[in-house]
Motif scaffolding. Structure first.
Motif, PDB file in Angstrom:
ATOM      1  N   ASN A 137      44.952  44.416  54.833  1.00 53.02           N
ATOM      2  CA  ASN A 137      43.745  44.992  54.247  1.00 53.02           C
ATOM      3  C   ASN A 137      43.485  44.364  52.884  1.00 53.02           C
ATOM      4  O   ASN A 137      44.352  44.369  52.018  1.00 53.02           O
ATOM      5  N   ARG A 138      42.292  43.841  52.714  1.00 54.14           N
ATOM      6  CA  ARG A 138      41.926  43.232  51.429  1.00 54.14           C
ATOM      7  C   ARG A 138      41.497  44.310  50.451  1.00 54.14           C
ATOM      8  O   ARG A 138      40.879  45.307  50.836  1.00 54.14           O
ATOM      9  N   GLU A 139      41.817  44.107  49.194  1.00 57.32           N
ATOM     10  CA  GLU A 139      41.368  45.040  48.174  1.00 57.32           C
ATOM     11  C   GLU A 139      39.882  44.874  47.939  1.00 57.32           C
ATOM     12  O   GLU A 139      39.315  43.799  48.119  1.00 57.32           O
ATOM     13  N   GLY A 140      39.231  45.943  47.542  1.00 58.84           N
ATOM     14  CA  GLY A 140      37.827  45.846  47.180  1.00 58.84           C
ATOM     15  C   GLY A 140      37.646  44.965  45.959  1.00 58.84           C
ATOM     16  O   GLY A 140      38.525  44.881  45.109  1.00 58.84           O
ATOM     17  N   PHE A 141      36.496  44.331  45.879  1.00 58.14           N
ATOM     18  CA  PHE A 141      36.254  43.399  44.777  1.00 58.14           C
ATOM     19  C   PHE A 141      36.109  44.152  43.464  1.00 58.14           C
ATOM     20  O   PHE A 141      35.408  45.158  43.373  1.00 58.14           O
ATOM     21  N   ASP A 142      36.768  43.675  42.452  1.00 57.39           N
ATOM     22  CA  ASP A 142      36.713  44.249  41.117  1.00 57.39           C
ATOM     23  C   ASP A 142      35.866  43.341  40.233  1.00 57.39           C
ATOM     24  O   ASP A 142      36.259  42.218  39.928  1.00 57.39           O
ATOM     25  N   TRP A 143      34.699  43.829  39.828  1.00 57.00           N
ATOM     26  CA  TRP A 143      33.798  43.019  39.011  1.00 57.00           C
ATOM     27  C   TRP A 143      34.420  42.631  37.679  1.00 57.00           C
ATOM     28  O   TRP A 143      33.991  41.676  37.040  1.00 57.00           O
ATOM     29  N   LYS A 144      35.446  43.371  37.260  1.00 56.49           N
ATOM     30  CA  LYS A 144      36.115  43.034  36.007  1.00 56.49           C
ATOM     31  C   LYS A 144      36.784  41.672  36.071  1.00 56.49           C
ATOM     32  O   LYS A 144      37.063  41.051  35.034  1.00 56.49           O
ATOM     33  N   LYS A 145      37.060  41.200  37.312  1.00 59.62           N
ATOM     34  CA  LYS A 145      37.687  39.882  37.472  1.00 59.62           C
ATOM     35  C   LYS A 145      36.794  38.773  36.923  1.00 59.62           C
ATOM     36  O   LYS A 145      37.273  37.691  36.565  1.00 59.62           O
ATOM     37  N   LEU A 146      35.484  39.033  36.900  1.00 57.86           N
ATOM     38  CA  LEU A 146      34.560  38.011  36.425  1.00 57.86           C
ATOM     39  C   LEU A 146      34.541  37.910  34.896  1.00 57.86           C
ATOM     40  O   LEU A 146      34.004  36.956  34.346  1.00 57.86           O
ATOM     41  N   ILE A 147      35.104  38.923  34.243  1.00 55.53           N
ATOM     42  CA  ILE A 147      35.152  38.901  32.775  1.00 55.53           C
ATOM     43  C   ILE A 147      36.474  38.268  32.355  1.00 55.53           C
ATOM     44  O   ILE A 147      37.539  38.850  32.492  1.00 55.53           O
ATOM     45  N   SER A 148      36.399  37.044  31.902  1.00 53.46           N
ATOM     46  CA  SER A 148      37.590  36.292  31.512  1.00 53.46           C
ATOM     47  C   SER A 148      37.244  35.476  30.278  1.00 53.46           C
ATOM     48  O   SER A 148      36.063  35.335  29.917  1.00 53.46           O
ATOM     49  N   PRO A 149      38.250  34.927  29.592  1.00 56.71           N
ATOM     50  CA  PRO A 149      37.944  34.068  28.440  1.00 56.71           C
ATOM     51  C   PRO A 149      37.018  32.912  28.791  1.00 56.71           C
ATOM     52  O   PRO A 149      36.150  32.530  27.991  1.00 56.71           O
ATOM     53  N   THR A 150      37.180  32.356  30.012  1.00 58.07           N
ATOM     54  CA  THR A 150      36.334  31.229  30.418  1.00 58.07           C
ATOM     55  C   THR A 150      34.880  31.651  30.561  1.00 58.07           C
ATOM     56  O   THR A 150      33.969  30.986  30.048  1.00 58.07           O
ATOM     57  N   THR A 151      34.632  32.767  31.274  1.00 58.34           N
ATOM     58  CA  THR A 151      33.251  33.198  31.477  1.00 58.34           C
ATOM     59  C   THR A 151      32.632  33.696  30.176  1.00 58.34           C
ATOM     60  O   THR A 151      31.428  33.524  29.947  1.00 58.34           O
ATOM     61  N   CYS A 152      33.437  34.298  29.297  1.00 65.96           N
ATOM     62  CA  CYS A 152      32.919  34.735  27.991  1.00 65.96           C
ATOM     63  C   CYS A 152      32.538  33.524  27.140  1.00 65.96           C
ATOM     64  O   CYS A 152      31.490  33.519  26.472  1.00 65.96           O
ATOM     65  N   ALA A 153      33.393  32.485  27.154  1.00 63.78           N
ATOM     66  CA  ALA A 153      33.081  31.264  26.412  1.00 63.78           C
ATOM     67  C   ALA A 153      31.845  30.586  26.978  1.00 63.78           C
ATOM     68  O   ALA A 153      30.996  30.066  26.234  1.00 63.78           O
ATOM     69  N   LEU A 154      31.726  30.604  28.309  1.00 63.32           N
ATOM     70  CA  LEU A 154      30.567  30.023  28.973  1.00 63.32           C
ATOM     71  C   LEU A 154      29.294  30.737  28.526  1.00 63.32           C
ATOM     72  O   LEU A 154      28.296  30.106  28.158  1.00 63.32           O
ATOM     73  N   ALA A 155      29.333  32.081  28.540  1.00 65.39           N
ATOM     74  CA  ALA A 155      28.159  32.867  28.143  1.00 65.39           C
ATOM     75  C   ALA A 155      27.808  32.624  26.677  1.00 65.39           C
ATOM     76  O   ALA A 155      26.629  32.432  26.330  1.00 65.39           O
ATOM     77  N   ALA A 156      28.824  32.601  25.814  1.00 63.43           N
ATOM     78  CA  ALA A 156      28.571  32.371  24.391  1.00 63.43           C
ATOM     79  C   ALA A 156      27.985  30.983  24.155  1.00 63.43           C
ATOM     80  O   ALA A 156      27.059  30.816  23.343  1.00 63.43           O
TER      81      ALA A 156
END
Length: 320
Positions: A163-182
């Motif tokens: 059984n796969r775990e449900g997707f956690d949107w928090k996974k998308l918040i990372s130093p890489t994605t924050c740096a990308l957004a900034a």
């Protein structure tokens, strides 16, 4: 510059120089592990430092210098990122069948073909080749890549029948994605803080990433039984299809698109031909899937990309 018997062009020379640096650093990591100067714990700490500090620093400081780029330019790249990953997934399914892989190995094969090593290979390589323009293309592609990785990519790294775990949107918040957004926000407001001592310190921190990333890959190779890296069919099918044939066929298609600049087309071609993503091997291990097959794919494709990437770029230069 590297001297050759024919004029390869400054672009290809620069690529070869970067890849030779990568190779030397991989050898440092490999030897360091073999003579016990490095440990598995040290490699894990290095990977965290690269992914959470150095690569975000490189992205953040490179994007705002993308002269002339705007968000109208971003939409074709983002759309094409999804199309490209879907195509690579289909290619992974084909190579899994050709190699006779089933169940867990087949899913890992598909993931390894779909996701390239943008962090450890793509970011330092494209920024070295194309500077801010390469960083802009990478930043937009990374939006789609991260979204697919932390949804469908995670799904592929679980064992079949679990059984796969449900997707956690928090996974998308990372130093890489924050740096990308900034970085994209700074670009949108045409703000380039270059020349500030704090900003220049972050630039220097990001520039260290390519060296440590290659040392990490070399150290990882040293942990795998050497013969197993070269005796499995699956990684070779990925290397042939993803690293060589697919990007060569992709580039002429991109050049036919009227909205696709040459530098963007070459950047996307290189992204398509990157070696397999290290993160997939980490996820496969943590989820109890076939992490050995994942590691073999990462190491073999990383080694062979030192030859395939210059080959692909040379052929692209002939096409124009």
């Amino acid at each position: 510059m590297i001297e050759t018997g024919f004029n390869m062009g400054a672009e290809i020379n620069k690529l070869i120089e970067q890849l030779l640096i990568f190779f030397v650093m991989m050898c440092v990591g490999f030897v360091g592990m073999k003579i016990h100067l490095l440990t598995s714990a040290a490699l894990d700490a290095t990977a965290r430092m690269i992914s959470k500090i150095m690569l975000p620093a490189m992205l953040l400081t490179s994007i705002p210098t993308s002269a002339g780029a705007n968000f109208v330019d971003a939409m074709p790249i983002l759309c094409f990122a999804i199309v490209l990953m879907a195509s690579l997934y289909g290619l992974g399914s084909l190579t899994a069948k050709m190699a006779g892989l089933t169940d867990n190995q087949a899913n890992i094969q598909k993931a390894m073909c779909t996701f390239g090593n943008i962090g450890f290979f793509g970011i330092p390589l494209l920024i070295a080749l194309y500077g801010a323009q390469g960083a802009f293309t990478l930043s937009i592609y990374t939006i789609g890549d991260q979204l697919v990785l932390w949804t469908f990519g995670v799904y592929l790294t679980y064992p079949v029948g679990v059984n796969r775990e449900g997707f956690d949107w928090k996974k998308l918040i990372s130093p890489t994605t924050c740096a990308l957004a900034a970085g994209l926000i700074l670009l949108a407001f045409r703000c380039n803080p270059a020349g500030n001592f704090l900003w220049d310190s972050v630039v220097g921190l990001g520039n260290c990433s390519k060296y440590l990333a290659m040392i990490y890959i070399g150290g990882t190779a040293a942990e795998i039984p050497f013969r197993s890296i070269f005796t499995k069919k699956g990684p070779y099918f990925i290397a042939l299809a993803k690293l060589l044939i697919f990007p060569i066929l992709l580039y002429p298609v991109l050049r036919l698109l009227p909205f696709m600049p040459q530098t963007t087309a070459k950047s996307l071609m290189i992204i398509a031909g990157l070696p397999s993503m290290t993160t997939i091997a980490v996820l496969a291990r943590s989820h109890g899937s076939d992490s050995a097959h994942a590691c073999q794919c990462v190491v073999l494709t990383s080694l062979l990309s030192l030859v395939t990437l210059p080959t692909v770029l040379f052929i692209a230069s002939l096409i124009g």
